[in-house]
Design a protein around this motif. Structure first.
Motif, mmCIF file in Angstrom:
data_model
loop_
_atom_site.group_PDB
_atom_site.id
_atom_site.type_symbol
_atom_site.label_atom_id
_atom_site.label_comp_id
_atom_site.label_asym_id
_atom_site.label_seq_id
_atom_site.Cartn_x
_atom_site.Cartn_y
_atom_site.Cartn_z
ATOM 1 N N UNK A 117 4.436 -36.120 -28.550
ATOM 2 C CA UNK A 117 3.778 -36.000 -29.668
ATOM 3 C C UNK A 117 4.992 -37.184 -30.837
ATOM 4 N N UNK A 118 5.962 -37.061 -30.416
ATOM 5 C CA UNK A 118 6.965 -38.181 -31.976
ATOM 6 C C UNK A 118 7.215 -39.339 -31.348
ATOM 7 N N UNK A 119 7.695 -39.525 -29.913
ATOM 8 C CA UNK A 119 7.753 -41.201 -29.122
ATOM 9 C C UNK A 119 8.976 -40.993 -29.315
ATOM 10 N N UNK A 120 9.314 -41.866 -27.811
ATOM 11 C CA UNK A 120 10.068 -42.208 -27.604
ATOM 12 C C UNK A 120 10.656 -43.181 -29.079
ATOM 13 N N UNK A 121 10.352 -43.926 -29.846
ATOM 14 C CA UNK A 121 10.917 -44.439 -30.950
ATOM 15 C C UNK A 121 11.200 -43.273 -32.044
ATOM 16 N N UNK A 122 10.568 -42.107 -32.230
ATOM 17 C CA UNK A 122 10.382 -41.128 -33.396
ATOM 18 C C UNK A 122 12.250 -41.631 -33.075
#
Length: 300
Positions: free
Chosen positions: A121-126
């Motif tokens: 949902x939030x992403x590794x980049x997030x």
């Protein structure tokens, strides 16, 4: 604490790790005075599941900005679910629950499947962006839980059982190399804990929610083992991979003393059970915290 006293504590900490047959890195921080003690506090370490703390803070920060609704109900199907021995990961049927309940499982029982729903949902980049915003420039998420498991399988040639009998195989595991997997330093993770306990990582309400989840972690055999007292509260998050045993958390005393501790160990033995390493985490944490607790009237 004087230089001589700090040196003596570090000598004792090294002895604890050596007696357990592990190498260790540690940082302990008094959350109120700023006093600290460490061994390899700025060394990069493979964080394993302690990185779920970074994920959790990211989720709460996104909830603060309304970019994510923690009460949203999501379906976690069986197909594609990240395996694991706890929580949703071990269940056999589809599960439906809120994002915040998935977060609770990710922290309290280190549920890989629950964590990966949140990572998706939030992403590794997030997650990495949130850590950068908090000033943690050496803390980086490279792998989700499923990624970690997949790389272990690839590096073992599909035969993970060999890890228990072939110590040389661990040198090939990317998940044990902090340059190639999720990573941080002991000092950066105590800084993250400090931000959480000072209500700086997210809003006070959501910070309190995370602190409560960490206080309900079910594993008592590492950090908490060093503080077997009814009036001392230990809130933490463990991390485990082949040869790695970690925990980061906060120890709170009834007199108001609060101490963030991050302990990372790597064993030479490849056994699945590492009770000596587990116990060393608690012992080392206790020694470090006790060194920071200055009796009233004695000064620093």
């Amino acid at each position: 604490m004087s230089g001589a006293a700090t040196g003596a504590v570090r000598t004792r900490l090294r002895a604890v790790f050596a007696d357990a047959g592990v190498t260790g890195q540690l940082h302990a921080l008094d959350l109120d005075s700023g006093a600290e003690v460490g061994i390899g506090a700025d060394s990069l370490v493979s964080t394993a599941s302690t990185h779920k703390l970074c994920l959790a803070v990211t989720v709460q920060r996104l909830a603060d900005t309304k970019a994510l609704d923690p009460t949203e109900q999501v379906e976690v199907p069986v197909d594609g679910r990240t395996p694991g021995g706890t929580g949703v990961a071990m269940l056999r049927d589809p599960v439906r629950m809120s994002l915040r309940d998935l977060l609770a499982l990710a922290l309290t029982v280190s549920d890989n499947a629950a964590a990966d729903v949140l990572y998706d949902r939030v992403g590794l980049a997030g997650v990495n962006r949130a850590m950068t915003e908090l000033g943690l420039t050496r803390t980086l998420a490279v792998h989700t839980g499923r990624d970690l498991l997949a790389t272990i399988d690839e590096d073992c040639g599909g035969d993970q059982a060999r890890l228990l009998v072939d110590p040389g195989l661990t040198t090939r595991l990317r998940v044990l190399d902090p340059e190639r997997t999720n990573r941080s330093t002991p000092r950066e993770l105590t800084r993250l804990l400090a931000a959480l306990w000072h209500d700086e990582a997210c809003t006070p309400e959501r910070a309190a929610e995370l602190r409560s989840m960490l206080a309900h972690q079910v594993w008592p055999h590492r950090l908490a083992s060093g503080f077997p007292f009814d009036d001392v509260r230990v809130s933490g998050k463990t991390g485990t991979l082949p040869t790695l045993r970690h925990e980061v958390g906060v120890v709170e005393y009834p007199d108001g003393g609060r101490y963030a501790v991050a302990v990372f160990t790597r064993a030479a033995r490849t056994a699945a059970n590492q009770p000596a390493a587990d116990a060393a985490i608690g012992t080392a944490a206790r020694l470090a915290v006790e060194s920071l607790r200055v009796p009233p009237g004695r000064g620093a």
